[in-house]
Enzyme design. Structure first.
Site, PDB file in Angstrom:
ATOM      1  N   GLU A 199       0.825  -1.217   0.000  1.00  0.00           N
ATOM      2  CA  GLU A 199       0.000   0.000   0.000  1.00  0.00           C
ATOM      3  C   GLU A 199       0.857   1.263   0.000  1.00  0.00           C
ATOM      4  OE1 GLU A 199      -2.877   0.150   3.197  1.00  0.00           O
ATOM      5  OE2 GLU A 199      -4.499  -0.407   1.863  1.00  0.00           O
ATOM      6  N   HIS A 255       8.026 -26.705  -1.557  1.00  0.00           N
ATOM      7  CA  HIS A 255       7.453 -27.860  -2.242  1.00  0.00           C
ATOM      8  C   HIS A 255       6.331 -27.445  -3.191  1.00  0.00           C
ATOM      9  CE1 HIS A 255       9.604 -30.818   0.329  1.00  0.00           C
ATOM     10  NE2 HIS A 255       9.717 -29.719   1.064  1.00  0.00           N
ATOM     11  N   LYS A 257     -14.322  -0.153  -3.851  1.00  0.00           N
ATOM     12  CA  LYS A 257     -15.437   0.220  -2.958  1.00  0.00           C
ATOM     13  C   LYS A 257     -16.498   0.980  -3.749  1.00  0.00           C
ATOM     14  CE  LYS A 257     -12.441   0.793   1.049  1.00  0.00           C
ATOM     15  NZ  LYS A 257     -11.869   1.748   1.976  1.00  0.00           N
TER      16      LYS A 257
HETATM   17  O1  PA5 Z   1      -3.743   1.034   5.754  1.00  0.00           O
HETATM   18  C1  PA5 Z   1      -4.889   1.413   5.649  1.00  0.00           C
HETATM   19  O2  PA5 Z   1      -5.205   2.602   5.747  1.00  0.00           O
HETATM   20  C2  PA5 Z   1      -6.013   0.429   5.399  1.00  0.00           C
HETATM   21  O3  PA5 Z   1      -5.558  -0.878   5.325  1.00  0.00           O
HETATM   22  C3  PA5 Z   1      -7.023   0.508   6.514  1.00  0.00           C
HETATM   23  O4  PA5 Z   1      -6.399   0.212   7.724  1.00  0.00           O
HETATM   24  C4  PA5 Z   1      -8.192  -0.439   6.273  1.00  0.00           C
HETATM   25  O5  PA5 Z   1      -8.794  -0.175   5.056  1.00  0.00           O
HETATM   26  C5  PA5 Z   1      -9.210  -0.328   7.385  1.00  0.00           C
HETATM   27  O6  PA5 Z   1      -9.689   0.969   7.481  1.00  0.00           O
HETATM   28  P1  PA5 Z   1     -10.486   1.447   8.729  1.00  0.00           P
HETATM   29  O7  PA5 Z   1      -9.604   1.335   9.914  1.00  0.00           O
HETATM   30  O8  PA5 Z   1     -10.841   2.862   8.417  1.00  0.00           O
HETATM   31  O9  PA5 Z   1     -11.697   0.563   8.862  1.00  0.00           O
END
Ligand code: PA5
Length: 448
Positions: A290, A311, A425
């Protein structure tokens, strides 16, 4: 106490001599930008000094809430996804007994995870399992609007209230969320749940050393003070004034960038030789994926569990396209001792290993694998962890976070945002006819 170590020699040999060192000035600039808050995404730098800025009193407050959950619950469900889930799971699994939930004399509550998928069977089976259990919930969502987590929380809240009564439910449901915004905050205020705040300036994937990770880890019975001590040590050891040659976060960032830009290595496989580190790799994948994967660039973070995956994926790694490098997580000393047994008949011909520690065999598998992969053209980085305990895991977490921040800046992206995760989303809500998404619904249906 020792520290985790980094060995890049078997990666640097794939580059011209001195190449890694040529990245030192860029890395130093990135470190300065992090420290001075001049990098892209500088409103999300709260993680940088979390270990040194988190005080004992705050950790004790978390511990007190954890103790209440430990006393009142045999099962605690952690509802969260991505950064609101992976760090806690990674640490709990790395430190815990592999069969914790099956142990008859287990004193710690069983930690289960939900809100990280939309699997109907998973959720149904979870609610079935919880039917006769004294369970509590830690609802973790920074935005408070994440569908997966909100769905799980709806189910769990209702079930907890129905099984344990509203008053007890209030004591065993904890919210970790934004200070003011989002559904999780609203529900907590309305119902009177105990809450912890996810600081505005700490993004999800950098939040494991906030209550997001610390509360579940403490509930599982692990020492969060020791975890933070380890992280604090690594904060010092990777600080801006530590010379490049000694700064493992700087060196890891530099060698990755050199392999990516100069040797065409586009995929990094994190490999462990301990099944307990499977979720550590999942957390690492999110952290790097990310943070770096944007603007059509970024090393693809992949993970393998060895020797298991030797394996299956071993063939590809040894002889497939030469676009990969490997980072091995190696645990120097296991916490338990087990010897290779003698067998009278020796049908498998393995009596020559009799009496050796199982870990000695594992270590030779690791060394043999590293050498084979290097021979096959796969640069190899090794991160060695003295032991799986809170202190060294704290070091490991901070090391990867720091190197990740530096890497993203060196690569020229904002390591602290994730605009790409919104695309699915938007489509999902359009397909589900969410109010307010009428135009998107119309447009997407025309494409089907
Ligand atoms: O790194 C990030 O920002 C995401 O992985 C969020 O943690 C994830 O989408 C969860 O979001 P939230 O804590 O708003 O539910």
């Amino acid at each position: 106490m020792e520290s985790i170590k980094l060995d890049i020699t078997k990666a640097a040999q794939f580059l011209n001599p001195g190449t890694v060192e040529t990245y030192a000035p860029q890395v130093a600039k990135a470190q300065e930008a992090l420290e001075n808050g001049t990098c892209q995404g500088n409103d999300f730098l709260g993680w940088l000094h979390l270990p040194s800025e988190t005080n004992e009193a705050f950790l004790s407050e978390i511990q007190t809430v954890a103790d209440t959950l430990r006393e009142k619950c045999e099962v605690v469900v952690v509802a969260g996804i991505g950064g609101s889930y992976l760090g806690a799971r990674a640490i709990i699994e790395a430190l815990g007994n592999s069969f914790a939930w099956l142990l008859k004399d287990e004193k710690n509550p069983t930690l289960l995870f939900a809100g990280n998928n939309i699997g109907e069977d998973y959720l149904h089976e979870l609610t079935e399992y919880l039917k006769d259990k004294r369970f509590g919930v830690i609802n973790i969502s920074k935005s408070g609007t994440t569908t997966e987590t909100a769905l799980a929380f709806r189910l769990l809240k209702k079930q907890c209230e129905a099984q344990r009564g509203k008053d007890t439910a209030k004591e065993v449901i904890i919210a970790i969320t934004d200070a003011t915004k989002g559904a999780a905050r609203k529900a907590a205020t309305q119902e009177g749940y105990k809450t912890f705040v996810i600081p505005d300036n700490v993004g999800g994937r950098f939040s494991v050393l906030t209550p997001v990770g610390l509360l579940p880890i403490a509930v599982a019975g692990f020492d969060i003070k020791l975890l933070m001590d380890g992280a604090r040590t690594m904060e010092k050891e990777t600080a801006i004034d530590v010379p490049f040659e000694e700064n493992i976060a700087a060196r890891y960032a530099a060698v990755r960038q050199a392999l990516y830009t100069q040797a065409g290595k586009k995929i990094e496989i994190i490999a462990n030789f301990q099944p307990k580190l499977h979720f550590m790799a999942e957390w690492w994948k999110q952290l790097y994926g990310e943070s770096e994967g944007k603007q059509s660039k970024g090393i693809f973070p992949a993970a393998c569990d060895f020797t298991t995956d030797l394996h299956s994926m071993g063939q590809w790694i040894q002889e497939g396209e030469r676009t990969i490098f490997e980072t091995v997580l190696s645990v120097e000393e296991p916490n338990k001792k087990l010897l290779f047994p003698h067998d009278e008949e020796n049908l498998d011909g393995l009596n020559f290993l009799e009496g050796k520690r199982v870990d000695e065999v594992n270590k030779m598998a690791e060394l043999g694998t590293r050498l084979a992969h290097v021979d096959g053209g796969v640069p190899n980085i090794r991160v060695s962890i003295p032991k799986l305990n809170e202190y060294y895991i704290g070091q490991l977490i901070y090391f990867f976070e720091k190197a990740c921040g530096i890497s993203g800046i060196v690569q020229g992206v904002n390591p602290f945002n994730q605009p790409g995760v919104e695309a699915y989303k938007k489509n999902m809500f359009a397909l589900l006819n969410k109010p307010g998404y009428e135009a998107e619904s119309k447009a997407i249906k025309e494409r089907l």
